[in-house]
Design an enzyme around this catalytic site. Sequence first.
Site, PDB file in Angstrom:
ATOM      1  N   TYR A   1      77.414 -58.758  12.662  1.00  0.00           N
ATOM      2  CA  TYR A   1      77.221 -58.077  13.951  1.00  0.00           C
ATOM      3  C   TYR A   1      75.957 -57.214  13.881  1.00  0.00           C
ATOM      4  CZ  TYR A   1      78.234 -55.153  18.038  1.00  0.00           C
ATOM      5  OH  TYR A   1      78.151 -54.487  19.243  1.00  0.00           O
TER       6      TYR A   1
ATOM      7  N   SER B   1      72.873 -52.114  19.673  1.00  0.00           N
ATOM      8  CA  SER B   1      73.939 -51.265  19.126  1.00  0.00           C
ATOM      9  C   SER B   1      73.358 -50.308  18.109  1.00  0.00           C
ATOM     10  CB  SER B   1      75.006 -52.124  18.449  1.00  0.00           C
ATOM     11  OG  SER B   1      75.909 -51.295  17.730  1.00  0.00           O
TER      12      SER B   1
HETATM   13  P1  NDP Z   1      83.708 -56.377  26.165  1.00  0.00           P
HETATM   14  O1  NDP Z   1      84.252 -57.344  25.188  1.00  0.00           O
HETATM   15  O2  NDP Z   1      84.579 -55.296  26.681  1.00  0.00           O
HETATM   16  O3  NDP Z   1      83.070 -57.157  27.408  1.00  0.00           O
HETATM   17  C1  NDP Z   1      82.207 -58.215  27.137  1.00  0.00           C
HETATM   18  C2  NDP Z   1      81.585 -58.732  28.399  1.00  0.00           C
HETATM   19  O4  NDP Z   1      80.656 -59.747  28.023  1.00  0.00           O
HETATM   20  C3  NDP Z   1      82.582 -59.378  29.325  1.00  0.00           C
HETATM   21  O5  NDP Z   1      82.138 -59.235  30.650  1.00  0.00           O
HETATM   22  C4  NDP Z   1      82.540 -60.842  28.875  1.00  0.00           C
HETATM   23  O6  NDP Z   1      82.846 -61.768  29.899  1.00  0.00           O
HETATM   24  C5  NDP Z   1      81.087 -60.978  28.536  1.00  0.00           C
HETATM   25  N1  NDP Z   1      80.870 -62.037  27.561  1.00  0.00           N
HETATM   26  C6  NDP Z   1      81.382 -62.155  26.315  1.00  0.00           C
HETATM   27  N2  NDP Z   1      80.979 -63.299  25.748  1.00  0.00           N
HETATM   28  C7  NDP Z   1      80.206 -63.925  26.668  1.00  0.00           C
HETATM   29  C8  NDP Z   1      79.513 -65.153  26.706  1.00  0.00           C
HETATM   30  N3  NDP Z   1      79.547 -65.995  25.665  1.00  0.00           N
HETATM   31  N4  NDP Z   1      78.828 -65.472  27.820  1.00  0.00           N
HETATM   32  C9  NDP Z   1      78.805 -64.652  28.891  1.00  0.00           C
HETATM   33  N5  NDP Z   1      79.444 -63.482  28.928  1.00  0.00           N
HETATM   34  C10 NDP Z   1      80.141 -63.127  27.828  1.00  0.00           C
HETATM   35  O7  NDP Z   1      82.418 -55.756  25.436  1.00  0.00           O
HETATM   36  P2  NDP Z   1      81.635 -54.387  25.680  1.00  0.00           P
HETATM   37  O8  NDP Z   1      81.518 -54.090  27.109  1.00  0.00           O
HETATM   38  O9  NDP Z   1      82.181 -53.389  24.752  1.00  0.00           O
HETATM   39  O10 NDP Z   1      80.204 -54.808  25.094  1.00  0.00           O
HETATM   40  C11 NDP Z   1      79.089 -55.129  25.906  1.00  0.00           C
HETATM   41  C12 NDP Z   1      77.851 -55.112  25.025  1.00  0.00           C
HETATM   42  O11 NDP Z   1      77.723 -53.819  24.427  1.00  0.00           O
HETATM   43  C13 NDP Z   1      77.897 -56.105  23.865  1.00  0.00           C
HETATM   44  O12 NDP Z   1      76.607 -56.647  23.672  1.00  0.00           O
HETATM   45  C14 NDP Z   1      78.293 -55.235  22.692  1.00  0.00           C
HETATM   46  O13 NDP Z   1      77.852 -55.780  21.476  1.00  0.00           O
HETATM   47  C15 NDP Z   1      77.574 -53.951  23.036  1.00  0.00           C
HETATM   48  N6  NDP Z   1      78.096 -52.759  22.393  1.00  0.00           N
HETATM   49  C16 NDP Z   1      79.374 -52.325  22.597  1.00  0.00           C
HETATM   50  C17 NDP Z   1      79.820 -51.176  21.968  1.00  0.00           C
HETATM   51  C18 NDP Z   1      81.202 -50.657  22.129  1.00  0.00           C
HETATM   52  O14 NDP Z   1      81.591 -49.759  21.356  1.00  0.00           O
HETATM   53  N7  NDP Z   1      81.969 -51.109  23.079  1.00  0.00           N
HETATM   54  C19 NDP Z   1      78.939 -50.393  21.079  1.00  0.00           C
HETATM   55  C20 NDP Z   1      77.612 -50.932  20.951  1.00  0.00           C
HETATM   56  C21 NDP Z   1      77.223 -52.064  21.589  1.00  0.00           C
HETATM   57  P3  NDP Z   1      84.361 -62.343  30.129  1.00  0.00           P
HETATM   58  O15 NDP Z   1      85.100 -61.222  30.829  1.00  0.00           O
HETATM   59  O16 NDP Z   1      84.199 -63.537  30.995  1.00  0.00           O
HETATM   60  O17 NDP Z   1      84.931 -62.627  28.782  1.00  0.00           O
END
Ligand code: NDP
Length: 246
Positions: free
Chosen positions: A155, A141
């Site tokens: 975070y 991030s």
């Molecule tokens: P979302 O919350 O929209 O989606 C998260 C995804 O990760 C889902 O597919 C979820 O699965 C999965 N997930 C969450 N926890 C676990 C776990 N314990 N084990 C396996 N899978 C898990 O998040 P984003 O798409 O926004 O974020 C994705 C990545 O990008 C993260 O690492 C986040 O920190 C990073 N990020 C996001 C930003 C943003 O602004 N959105 C900015 C910078 C970084 P399930 O559907 O089963 O819950």
Amino acid sequence: TKKLTDKVALVTGGSRGLGAAIAKRLADDGATVALTYTSSPQKADEVVLAIKAAGGQALALRADSANVEAVKNAVAETVKAFGRIDILVNNAGVGAFALIDEFSLDDFDRLIAVNVKGVFVATQEAVRHMGEGGRIIMIGSVNSDIMPIAGGSVYALTKGAIASFTRGLARDLGPRGITVNNIQPGPIDTDMNPADGTFADRMKSITALQRYGRSEEVADMVSYLASAEASFVTGANLKIDGGFAA
Ligand code: NDP
């Protein structure tokens, strides 16, 4: 032929948000894709069906990134189904926001378990099956470098760990012809950070482009890093943030 034909990719957290867009993009590029999820089997299936409808190959695996055995098993299942792993995208991640006085130890442990330890375990297991030309791609991030609001310290800590891990890993794996890079998104419209959420106006105003990014824009960068075009890029922390940190 497509640029990732014959490649096998594993995307953690591929059921929603960035991970779903990344899984679909890598499949569009010709890769066979395994994706993990923890709580949304239906969403994961939808991603798999979309990939198959477009003529690709995909598989969804339930694996909580906080569970070491589950992560090891997901890597093993991917190799069992598709023979090897060429591309690992460490995307699964969680956020928890509170001022330091109020931040619970449980949340601290959960963020470390998913955002840091889960990435370590997936990487360690996947590289056992990765040869020359392999790709490790982290979704870190921009918050590892800039955290412009209060409450995000833990975070930011986890994403800072990923930036450092990327540099060190690039040294470990360079001699094997495997590259390791960290994509550092700014605000991207997902369930985690919706473009109409409480912080949205604040987030938008910090970006130079005055808008949220789309998951597909991040997937474009993953596609590049996963491809042969990026063969000399390693150990890099690459922002895709609309100028959030400019
Ligand atoms: P979302 O919350 O929209 O989606 C998260 C995804 O990760 C889902 O597919 C979820 O699965 C999965 N997930 C969450 N926890 C676990 C776990 N314990 N084990 C396996 N899978 C898990 O998040 P984003 O798409 O926004 O974020 C994705 C990545 O990008 C993260 O690492 C986040 O920190 C990073 N990020 C996001 C930003 C943003 O602004 N959105 C900015 C910078 C970084 P399930 O559907 O089963 O819950």
